[in-house]
Design an enzyme around this catalytic site. Structure first.
Site, PDB file in Angstrom:
ATOM      1  N   ASP A 180      -0.357   4.928   1.046  1.00  0.00           N
ATOM      2  CA  ASP A 180      -0.624   5.896   2.113  1.00  0.00           C
ATOM      3  C   ASP A 180      -0.501   5.262   3.488  1.00  0.00           C
ATOM      4  OD1 ASP A 180      -1.208   8.113   0.385  1.00  0.00           O
ATOM      5  OD2 ASP A 180      -3.026   7.036  -0.169  1.00  0.00           O
ATOM      6  N   ASP A 210       0.841  -1.188   0.000  1.00  0.00           N
ATOM      7  CA  ASP A 210       0.000   0.000   0.000  1.00  0.00           C
ATOM      8  C   ASP A 210       0.884   1.248   0.000  1.00  0.00           C
ATOM      9  OD1 ASP A 210      -2.307   1.677   0.385  1.00  0.00           O
ATOM     10  OD2 ASP A 210      -1.911   1.679   2.536  1.00  0.00           O
ATOM     11  N   ASP A 232      -2.162  -0.701   5.921  1.00  0.00           N
ATOM     12  CA  ASP A 232      -2.513  -0.187   7.240  1.00  0.00           C
ATOM     13  C   ASP A 232      -4.008  -0.291   7.527  1.00  0.00           C
ATOM     14  OD1 ASP A 232      -2.727   1.979   5.210  1.00  0.00           O
ATOM     15  OD2 ASP A 232      -3.500   3.131   6.909  1.00  0.00           O
TER      16      ASP A 232
END
Length: 178
Positions: free
Chosen positions: A14, A12, A138
């Site tokens: 961000d 990922d 996250d």
């Protein structure tokens, strides 16, 4: 398995590769005098820790052209991802469709900080319905439906989540996946 019989590693952007949290803090500090060391309650999104009149400001920031272009990379991310390419077929998978201006910004950001990841290994998506062996993210909304090994990258909003293999930083990722 993917090309060259290497396992596929999906990462990922961000709050995993890009320190989006730091970018938001910088903007809130610049525009509203919010302390850079703002205490964040465990399990809460950053905007949930701000005065009520600022809670919607994140939507304004994130939709501005250029927001995603100058986010600092996470510490040790560049070197670690570069090294992991010897053992894994590395893909960057980012849910970039939600914020229209993020596509170009994220593509240019990756070109600056991760030029060794070819454009064929950059996936901008809505839902992260992907085929890979490992996903580092996250957000459990992305990890929960994933069928491979799930690594939850620690961010203030996910500190209360259990039941996932957790990594706190890129040095831990390097140690775990070497």
């Amino acid at each position: 398995m993917s090309n060259d019989d290497k396992p596929r590693l999906a990462i990922d952007m961000d709050e995993v590769l890009a320190d989006t949290h730091q970018k938001f803090l910088s903007l809130y500090h610049r525009d509203h005098g919010i302390a850079m060391d703002l205490h964040q309650a465990p399990g809460k999104e950053l905007h949930e820790n701000l005065p009520e009149h600022l809670m919607g400001q994140w939507k304004i920031y994130i939709n501005e052209k250029g927001f995603f272009r100058d986010i600092p990379p996470m510490a040790d991310a560049i070197e670690t991802v570069k090294a992991l390419r010897s053992r894994y077929e590395v893909y960057v998978v980012s849910a970039a469709m939600e914020f229209r201006n993020s596509l170009e910004d994220k593509y240019d950001w990756l070109g600056e900080y991760f030029p060794f990841i070819p454009w064929t290994n950059i996936l901008f998506t809505g839902d992260k319905i992907i085929s890979a062996d490992i996903l580092i993210d996250d957000r459990i909304k992305n990890l929960a439906p994933f069928n491979g090994r799930r690594l939850l990258y620690t961010s203030p909003h996910n500190t209360l989540i259990t039941g996932y293999e957790r990594v706190n930083n890129w040095k831990e990722v390097a140690e775990l996946l070497r």
